[in-house]
Design a protein around this motif. Structure first.
Motif, short mmCIF file in Angstrom:
data_model
loop_
_atom_site.label_atom_id
_atom_site.label_comp_id
_atom_site.label_asym_id
_atom_site.label_seq_id
_atom_site.Cartn_x
_atom_site.Cartn_y
_atom_site.Cartn_z
N ILE A 48 0.85 -1.19 0.00
CA ILE A 48 0.00 0.00 0.00
C ILE A 48 0.89 1.24 0.00
O ILE A 48 1.94 1.28 0.65
N GLY A 49 0.47 2.26 -0.75
CA GLY A 49 1.31 3.44 -0.87
C GLY A 49 1.41 4.24 0.42
O GLY A 49 2.47 4.73 0.79
N GLY A 50 0.29 4.37 1.09
CA GLY A 50 0.27 5.11 2.35
C GLY A 50 -1.11 5.09 2.96
O GLY A 50 -2.11 4.89 2.26
N ILE A 51 -1.15 5.27 4.25
CA ILE A 51 -2.42 5.36 4.98
C ILE A 51 -2.47 6.71 5.66
O ILE A 51 -1.53 7.11 6.36
N HIS A 52 -3.56 7.43 5.45
CA HIS A 52 -3.75 8.76 6.02
C HIS A 52 -4.86 8.67 7.06
O HIS A 52 -5.93 8.10 6.80
N LEU A 53 -4.62 9.22 8.23
CA LEU A 53 -5.59 9.17 9.32
C LEU A 53 -6.04 10.58 9.68
O LEU A 53 -5.21 11.45 9.95
N LEU A 54 -7.35 10.79 9.68
CA LEU A 54 -7.91 12.05 10.16
C LEU A 54 -8.23 11.88 11.64
O LEU A 54 -9.08 11.06 12.01
N ILE A 55 -7.54 12.63 12.49
CA ILE A 55 -7.68 12.48 13.93
C ILE A 55 -7.83 13.86 14.56
O ILE A 55 -7.06 14.78 14.26
N ARG A 56 -8.81 13.99 15.43
CA ARG A 56 -9.02 15.24 16.15
C ARG A 56 -8.04 15.34 17.31
O ARG A 56 -7.79 14.37 18.03
N GLY A 57 -7.46 16.51 17.51
CA GLY A 57 -6.65 16.73 18.69
C GLY A 57 -7.52 16.79 19.93
O GLY A 57 -8.73 17.00 19.86
#
Length: 515
Positions: A48-57
């Protein structure tokens, strides 16, 4: 963690081929399902090229990377990865795991326009598993996270026309419909909602009306009263249109929003049933927190509930979390390799390998009777009373009867095993627990519907035997006696429940009091 390779097994996998070099955005990785999806992508999709995670601070960690490293990467869900190849896992996190600080409910995730456009351009697919699964959430909060925030997902897709969207929904968007529930757009069981010729339902006016009602309630109440009013409003509006609770109502609204916004684009809606502990991966029984069925199991184990409204012959549709994660990955791979169109899949067990509520209860009681000591965090002692499912009318009569002078109902309570040594106060406390659980979960224990997963099984067949082995989704592999008695209860005991604090010997307490 699998090595990057061109071996025969990998090269014949359609899933691995479609995901090779791709970048995938995953939301909801602070939650149970999101973690399992993330772990499986890292471990089983080496190229897989990359995994992006949307995470709230949050208060402890203001940025996504800090929160990921301290609250997500430390989870036991990654124990297998660390044990098999800890160095490769850490390298993946450094080089191919990209954390984006953002909030799913804020316009454009709270990102600046350039950052939002860049995110859209950097990714090939988005898996949205973020949701509020509180069945009795305040309506404004449920609408925000389960429905309206999906406009952000739609805007991502409009910034990137080839973007694949996998939306995690729930089988229970079926609401109060009965019978065979297929992998299709669900018709509301209550008041009419206009339907588009394209098949989805037109919800803009309904959402406007709901927001107007919310604004009116907010103008007249505050504090705890406001919170209660918004909870009651959510249940009332859900019931009006044919749903039992706010969660499933707002998830259905979210499906309609995306189907309209992404008409003609690559949208897959993946509906799991009741998600419970892992069958096999990342470890048998792995679970985080107490889920839908577990709240009732825990109350029974602690001898707070022995009576519950339910239909013993009804199919309680439970599905292990690893089968759901595999379904999501299969769906994403298919959409990446096929022409864009809307697809709906249901990951469930009811039609292919059903387990009745009665069998579910019997497995629980049998294990509690014969092996309770193996689950020291779940059972504090051997339960001595049976767990009884009765029809709703009898349940309501018994619970209401307890509010009459208890002497009038004592004999009836003894018949169903609810009269304990703690006296009348304990009975009333346990009845309050029972009534509370029944209010939230009673709809799910008296089912008159069966979820179909024919299309998901057909997808697995199209992907081929290699992917069936790498990413199994078929509930027919589950032996319910083994899963419920040996895997799920053990997982609850090990992963979801805290160890009991050591109890001081009774004699030492007596000596201290005497001193």
């Amino acid at each position: 963690m699998a090595k990057q390779t061109e071996g025969a097994g990998v090269s014949s996998s359609k899933v691995l081929e479609q995901l090779r070099g791709k970048h995938v955005l995953v939301t909801g990785t602070t939650g149970f399902l999101g973690k399992v999806v993330l772990e499986k992508l890292i471990r089983a999709v080496p190229d897989i090229g990359g995994i992006h995670l949307l995470i709230r601070g949050n208060k402890r960690h203001s940025d996504a990377r800090g929160r990921f490293l301290n609250e997500i990467a430390t989870s036991s869900v990654f124990d297998r990865l660390r044990q098999e190849n800890g160095e490769a896992f850490e390298t993946f996190l450094e080089e191919r795991l990209h954390c984006v600080t953002g909030e799913v409910t804020q316009p454009d995730f709270g990102l600046q326009p350039d950052a939002f456009r860049k995110l859209a351009g950097d990714i090939d697919a988005v898996i949205n598993s973020a949701a509020s699964v509180n069945f009795r959430e305040e309506l404004d909060k449920a609408l925000s996270i389960n429905t309206q925030c999906l406009q952000n997902i739609a805007r991502l897709a409009h910034q990137n026309p080839t973007l694949v969207v996998v939306q995690v929904s729930t089988c229970y968007v079926n609401g109060m419909n009965s019978g065979q529930i297929t992998e299709s757009v669900i018709k509301p069981a209550g008041e009419d909602i206009p339907r588009s010729p394209s098949g989805f339902y037109e919800i803009e006016e309904l959402i406007r009306v709901l927001n107007d009602i919310i604004a009116d309630v907010r103008s007249r109440y505050s504090g705890k009263i406001l919170q209660r009013k918004l909870v009651d409003l959510g249940i009332r509006e859900a019931n009006r249109y044919g749903w039992s609770d706010t969660y499933t109502f707002t998830k259905w609204l979210g499906e309609q929003l995306l189907m309209k916004a992404l008409e003609g684009r690559a949208l897959t809606i993946l509906r799991p049933s009741i998600i419970e502990s892992a069958l096999e991966e990342p470890a048998p029984g792995w679970i985080e927190g107490v889920k839908v069925a577990d709240a009732i199991i825990l109350a029974y184990a602690r001898e707070k509930v022995t009576l519950f409204p339910g239909k013993r012959s009804g199919i309680i549709d439970v599905i292990p979390v690893d089968l759901v994660a595999n379904s999501i990955i299969l769906a994403a791979a298919e959409a990446l390799g096929e022409p864009p169109r809307p697809r709906i899949y249901q990951c469930c067990s009811g039609s292919s390998n059903p387990v009745s509520l009665g069998d579910f209860i019997d497995h629980l009681m049998a294990e509690a009777k014969t092996n309770y000591a193996a689950y020291e965090n779940l059972f504090y002692r051997r339960p001595v009373k049976p767990f009884i499912a009765v029809n709703r009318s009898l349940f309501d009569a018994l619970v209401s009867g307890a509010r009459i002078p208890l002497s009038l109902t004592r004999s009836m309570m003894r018949l169903v095993g609810m009269l304990g040594q703690g006296g009348e106060l304990k009975i009333l406390q346990n009845l309050d627990t029972t009534r509370s659980l029944a209010t939230v979960f009673g709809f799910y224990t008296a089912p008159d519907y069966i979820f179909r997963n024919d299309d998901l099984l057909a997808l697995a067949s199209r992907m081929g035997e290699v992917d069936k082995a790498l990413f199994p989704v078929d509930a027919r592999q589950i032996d319910w006696a083994v899963y419920l008695r040996k895997i799920h209860l053990a997982g609850l005991n090990r992963y979801a429940l805290k160890a009991r604090k050591a109890q001081r010997p009774r004699t030492s307490r007596i000596r201290k009091q005497a001193a």
